[in-house]
Design a protein around this motif. Structure first.
Motif, mmCIF file in Angstrom:
data_model
loop_
_atom_site.group_PDB
_atom_site.id
_atom_site.type_symbol
_atom_site.label_atom_id
_atom_site.label_comp_id
_atom_site.label_asym_id
_atom_site.label_seq_id
_atom_site.Cartn_x
_atom_site.Cartn_y
_atom_site.Cartn_z
ATOM 1 N N THR A 258 -14.354 -14.558 -7.729
ATOM 2 C CA THR A 258 -14.926 -14.879 -9.049
ATOM 3 C C THR A 258 -14.440 -13.931 -10.139
ATOM 4 O O THR A 258 -14.632 -14.201 -11.315
ATOM 5 C CB THR A 258 -16.466 -14.812 -9.016
ATOM 6 N N HIS B 167 -16.468 -4.129 -10.116
ATOM 7 C CA HIS B 167 -16.162 -5.466 -9.605
ATOM 8 C C HIS B 167 -14.837 -5.570 -8.864
ATOM 9 O O HIS B 167 -14.662 -6.470 -8.051
ATOM 10 C CB HIS B 167 -16.207 -6.477 -10.754
ATOM 11 N N ARG C 242 -14.906 -12.066 -15.278
ATOM 12 C CA ARG C 242 -15.574 -12.874 -14.256
ATOM 13 C C ARG C 242 -15.540 -14.338 -14.697
ATOM 14 O O ARG C 242 -15.809 -14.653 -15.853
ATOM 15 C CB ARG C 242 -17.031 -12.429 -14.086
ATOM 16 N N ASP C 243 -15.175 -15.188 -13.761
ATOM 17 C CA ASP C 243 -15.129 -16.614 -14.049
ATOM 18 C C ASP C 243 -15.592 -17.325 -12.782
ATOM 19 O O ASP C 243 -14.888 -17.312 -11.757
ATOM 20 C CB ASP C 243 -13.683 -17.019 -14.404
ATOM 21 N N THR C 244 -16.778 -17.903 -12.863
ATOM 22 C CA THR C 244 -17.310 -18.553 -11.666
ATOM 23 C C THR C 244 -16.457 -19.771 -11.285
ATOM 24 O O THR C 244 -16.524 -20.258 -10.167
ATOM 25 C CB THR C 244 -18.771 -18.998 -11.889
ATOM 26 N N GLU C 245 -15.641 -20.237 -12.249
ATOM 27 C CA GLU C 245 -14.757 -21.377 -11.970
ATOM 28 C C GLU C 245 -13.327 -20.911 -11.717
ATOM 29 O O GLU C 245 -12.378 -21.674 -11.893
ATOM 30 C CB GLU C 245 -14.761 -22.339 -13.167
ATOM 31 N N LEU C 246 -13.191 -19.645 -11.333
ATOM 32 C CA LEU C 246 -11.840 -19.098 -11.195
ATOM 33 C C LEU C 246 -10.985 -19.894 -10.208
ATOM 34 O O LEU C 246 -9.827 -20.206 -10.475
ATOM 35 C CB LEU C 246 -11.915 -17.627 -10.744
ATOM 36 N N ASP D 97 -14.997 -12.221 -3.612
ATOM 37 C CA ASP D 97 -15.718 -13.502 -3.727
ATOM 38 C C ASP D 97 -14.984 -14.507 -4.617
ATOM 39 O O ASP D 97 -15.541 -15.568 -4.948
ATOM 40 C CB ASP D 97 -17.143 -13.262 -4.249
ATOM 41 N N ARG E 32 -8.710 -24.522 -4.317
ATOM 42 C CA ARG E 32 -9.556 -23.404 -3.895
ATOM 43 C C ARG E 32 -9.207 -22.978 -2.462
ATOM 44 O O ARG E 32 -9.080 -21.781 -2.185
ATOM 45 C CB ARG E 32 -11.042 -23.796 -3.985
ATOM 46 N N GLY F 241 -10.093 -22.787 -14.081
ATOM 47 C CA GLY F 241 -10.029 -21.321 -14.026
ATOM 48 C C GLY F 241 -8.613 -20.827 -13.885
ATOM 49 O O GLY F 241 -8.193 -19.879 -14.570
#
Lengths: 207, 761
Positions: free
Chosen positions: B161, B451, B77-81, B159, B138, B86
């Motif tokens: 992420t 996930h 998981r990478d919220t900055e994917l 999502d 993005r 990311g």
């Protein structure tokens, strides 16, 4: 007497053989003055060659790919860019592209379908011929012998011939050489001059 | 015959030349030790594969057409994917993973391609083209994922992420002997994500095989020495003699050594099944030793060593022969298994039980007369032990003799009640759920399942029966219909096939608003021609054979066990029959499918072998006692504890697996010995004209302590396995112990009750 009969028979046989030979075909080329490889998406898909035949300058493009429709679409795009409707010769260009698409459709319909493995490539030959009195475009297909990437022609079948504007043919020969072979105008001039004079010339180098 | 054997054994123990055979044994053991050095371990466990020509052909075909099918899956998981940072991290890891030797392909967000409409038709371009340091990145990713929704769940979460990287290992590097290096290299590469505070999760069938093998080997290294210590301690607690600890353990050790030397000489390599031999052989060899030693310490035996030995052999030889024969038969029944590893295990264990029996009969009398010269002290020890067990044994005797019907019916009712749970048993080997909670592989697999959905790839091959190219519009319409129906199955996380790619190429080539499959054969041909020459081939080559005659379909399954894997595969096959019809051949394949099938087959075979061994043991007992009725009765106290244990497993929701399915066979081989000893002693007492009641009472009081001691030692030995790290090992150890305790109760209650009921007339 015996020898004379034998000689007569040999001569007769040769005559018969010559009589049944196909007429000197368009693909019978003595010497190719220049050739370059045509690429599509970095993959070689054909060859452009320039030579003289029966006193005419011939620019022959041999294309073999399964994606011929895309190649023809690419040619259309280039023709439309090079020959806008307000430019003299645009009518010839339109006729050429229309014929090209017809021939491509014929080739697509006649293509060999593979039952196992991907389909073999379709082969499209385009000849721009500029003689002293006439200028035309020949569209057809061809056969190769030996290594298919070496483009050793064994047969060429013309499906459609279009007599077009001389200036269009001459100019398109130059445009194709510049686009496909990356030759500059000076090199193209030298190449075409050497062909018209019949003098051999050094192989022009791409830009 | 028995007299001659007793004479021979007495000579071996007491003759002046007794040291000569002992020296020969020492030489044999040295030679065995030398031979064992060449015993190899087969980490690939190839002998666990059932030789199956059809399966081999399918596998070879798959490998020839699509290369390796050994996939690893990394996700984090990478919220900055969906930011430049990311995506750069994904790209860096992709490059790093691709450089690991043995990794043949890497699929990630940064090397995945999307199909877009170009000027002259469909074109392939990166899902997100580098460099990623632009503000629109993005949005580009969102648009690309919307265009190619197949990537959701496969490479990215909805999502945006969580991302996944799929790695394909070469066949060679996926083999267990090389997998360790490759997997560790992958882990090292993935660890770099920690620099950014990210935690990566790794799973895949090669990781499962590697981790499970490592857990088994780790358990073996821990549990075998622990078992020796525990068994030694229990032996000491029971006999209070250090010699009585060393002697049985020495016999067991020699048995283990000789059997393993035999394996080495036969060119058999140790695998996941045969590596279970040492603890099994340990308990098999201990059993006759305990019975013999128990007699040696009897208070009423003659004091003179030779006479004591003769009495011991007269008393126990036939029973020990029968015990060894029934155990050997039980294990030899495994020879019917088509799985080489199981055959090897069965035959080696059968050989081991005979070797252990022979060594015990030879070395226990010899060692006993040297180590424990009969003195009044030994008698007092025996007397004390009898006192401590006497109330319990007396109670058993009273219950079974005075209320035989009540005892028998109560036992049967309990047995039947518990056996109901057998119906709840499920043949299901779930390698990941077998790991203890907290084990990295278990946590990683479930994390990915939660996930992304579907960490297990199940492979299918589809081809036309007429061998033609899959170049008809109907081919792909049918495959797409099948895939659509497959996605409805709850255990299916996603389906990836060339039909998905064709749909997108079709839309891009013809400028369609919606990605739909073509309905004309010519268009399909054109699209296939395009796919045959597109510059970036890995994804296409993954989905269709170079000749375009075989399509590979990857179904991603949720984290389920073998029962669900096989059930889902069967359901998918049924759907294939419905949607594809007889024109196509549809075959499941891939490591997951074969692992599931083999595990289920292994369990079924173990149960079949148990049934065969049960019949063989029954026959042997009937022959030995010369009475079919007594032979049949002897089976009751043996089948009851096994049925009760199996039912207990069912009620507790524990699945039948390669570990738990062995409980029946292992317990049967051991518990039957108690019955043989009990019936043998009962018949001996009956012959003294004591009458059935007195014979039963005396047998319970005299043989009972040996049975209790034997079972205590065995239960303690098995329960050592509870310290294992792998649930099947824990279940096997725990419930074999439970079966042994139940069997002891049956032998002390049900066996005398049955014998009394049979003989009182």
């Amino acid at each position: 007497m015996k020898h004379r009969n034998l000689l007569t028979a040999v001569v007769l046989l040769f005559s018969l053989h010559a009589a049944f030979l196909p007429p000197r075909s368009a693909w019978a080329i003595r010497e190719i003055a220049y050739r370059c490889t045509v690429f599509a998406a970095d993959a070689p898909i054909g060859e452009v060659r320039v030579f003289q035949r029966d006193g005419a300058v011939v620019l022959q493009t041999l294309l073999q790919t399964v994606l011929m429709r895309r190649v023809v679409a690419e040619i259309r795009k280039k023709e439309e860019a090079n020959w806008p409707s307000d430019r003299p010769g645009s009518e010839s260009s339109q006729r050429y592209v229309a014929a090209l698409e017809r021939v491509q459709r014929v080739l697509w319909q006649q293509r060999a379908r593979s039952t196992r493995g991907p389909n073999p490539p379709q082969r499209l030959a385009i000849e721009f011929v500029q003689g002293t009195r006439e200028a035309w475009v020949g569209l057809g297909t061809f056969e190769l012998q030996g290594n298919p990437t070496a483009f050793n022609l064994s047969a060429l079948r013309v499906l459609e011939r279009l007599d077009l504007d001389r200036r269009y043919i001459g100019e398109n020969i130059r445009l194709i050489l510049a686009d496909a072979c990356h030759l500059d105008q000076a090199a193209i001039d030298r190449l075409l001059r050497s062909l018209s004079t019949g003098q051999p010339t050094a192989q022009p180098q791409p830009e | 015959m028995a007299g001659r054997i007793v004479t021979l054994l007495l000579h071996l123990a007491f003759a002046s030349w007794r040291w000569i055979p002992l020296a020969c044994l020492a030489a044999l053991l040295l030679a065995a030790a030398w031979a064992v050095r060449s015993l190899e371990v087969d980490p690939s466990n190839e002998s666990l594969n059932v030789p199956d020509a059809h399966r081999l052909a399918t596998l070879e075909r798959f490998h020839a057409l699509f290369g390796s099918d050994e996939d690893l899956l990394i996700a984090w998981r990478d919220t900055e994917l969906a930011t430049p940072a990311g995506l750069s991290r994904v790209a860096e890891l992709t490059t790093e993973l691709r450089q690991i030797p043995g990794v043949t392909a890497v699929f990630s967000l940064t090397n995945a391609l999307q199909v877009v409409p170009g000027e002259t038709g469909a074109e392939l371009k990166p899902l997100v083209a580098p460099p990623y340091d632009r503000p629109t990145v993005r949005h580009e990713l969102e648009v690309a994922v919307q265009r190619m929704p197949e990537f959701v769940g496969w490479l990215i979460s909805p999502d945006l992420t969580v991302t996944a990287v799929w790695l394909t290992l070469s066949e060679e590097s996926a083999r267990p002997q090389h997998a360790a290096r490759t997997i560790e290299a992958v882990r090292a590469a993935v660890d770099h994500l920690r620099r950014h505070g990210l935690v990566a999760h790794l799973t895949g069938v090669p990781v499962q095989k590697y981790e499970v093998t490592a857990y088994i080997q780790r358990d073996e290294r821990l549990l075998l020495p622990l078992a020796v210590v525990v068994l030694g301690s229990v032996l000491w607690l029971h006999f209070h003699r250090i010699g009585a600890v060393i002697l049985p353990l020495a016999v067991a050790g020699m048995t283990v050594l000789i059997v393993h030397a035999g394996l080495a000489l036969c060119g058999i390599r140790l695998n996941a099944i045969t590596s279970l031999l040492p603890p099994i052989l340990l308990v098999l060899a201990l059993t006759p030793c305990i019975h013999l030693l128990h007699f040696w310490f009897r208070a009423d035996a003659p004091l003179e060593p030779r006479e004591r030995t003769r009495a011991m052999l007269d008393h126990l030889l036939w029973r020990c022969v029968l015990c060894a024969a029934t155990t050997a038969c039980g294990f030899a029944a495994l020879a019917i298994s088509p799985m080489p590893a199981v055959r090897e295990f069965g035959l080696a264990a059968a050989f081991g039980s005979l070797v252990g029996f022979a060594l015990a009969l030879w070395l226990v009398p010899l060692g006993s007369q040297v180590l424990f010269a009969p003195t009044p002290t030994t008698m007092s020890t025996r007397a004390n032990q009898r006192n401590s067990l006497h109330p319990f044994l007396h109670l058993c005797g009273r219950l079974s003799i005075h209320w035989p019907w009540t005892t028998l019916i109560t036992a049967l009712v309990c047995g039947v009640a518990l056996s109901v749970g057998i119906g709840l048993l499920r043949n299901n080997t779930d390698l990941v759920r077998f790991l203890k909670p907290g084990a990295p592989l278990r946590e990683d697999t479930f994390w990915i399942d939660r996930h992304l959905g579907g960490p297990y790839p199940l492979e299918f091959l589809i081809e036309r029966r007429d061998g033609l190219r899959l170049a008809h519009a109907s081919d792909w319409q049918r495959i797409a219909a099948w895939a659509q129906a497959s996605r409805e199955i709850p255990t299916v996380g996603g389906v990836l096939s060339l039909a998905d790619l064709l749909r997108h190429v079709h839309a891009a080539e013809y400028g369609l608003n919606r990605a739909t499959l073509p309905t004309e054969d010519d268009v399909v041909e054109e699209l296939l021609d395009f796919l045959a020459v597109v510059p970036d081939q890995p994804l296409v080559r993954r989905l269709i054979s170079p000749e375009q005659t075989v399509a590979r379909i990857q179904v991603r399954l949720r984290a389920v066990g073998t029962a669900d894997v096989v059930a889902t595969a069967e359901r998918l096959m049924n759907l294939a029959q419905l949607h594809l019809g007889p024109t196509y051949e549809f075959r499941p394949t891939g490591p997951l499918y074969y692992l599931a099938r083999d595990s289920n087959q292994l369990v079924r075979q173990q149960l079949q072998s148990f049934a065969v061994s049960f019949v063989l043991v029954g026959l042997l007992m009937a022959l030995s006692v010369g009475s079919v009725r007594i032979g049949a009765v002897a089976l009751v106290p043996n089948i009851l504890p096994i049925a009760m244990t199996a039912g207990l497993l069912g009620f507790l929701g524990i699945d039948l697996s390669t570990g738990t399915a062995m409980i029946a066979a292992a317990a049967m081989g051991l518990v039957v010995d108690d019955t043989i000893h009990y019936i043998g002693a009962f018949r001996q007492n009956l012959r003294r004209n004591e009458g059935p009641f007195e014979a039963a009472r005396r047998t319970t009081l005299e043989t009972g302590p040996a049975l209790v001691a034997n079972n205590l030692v065995l239960v303690a030995g098995f329960w050592v396995g509870v310290a294992g790290s792998f649930l099947p090992t824990i279940y096997f150890s725990l419930f074999t112990g439970v079966a042994l305790i139940l069997a002891l109760l049956c032998d002390l209650l049900v066996t005398p009750a049955c014998l009394v009921l049979l003989t009182r007339r």
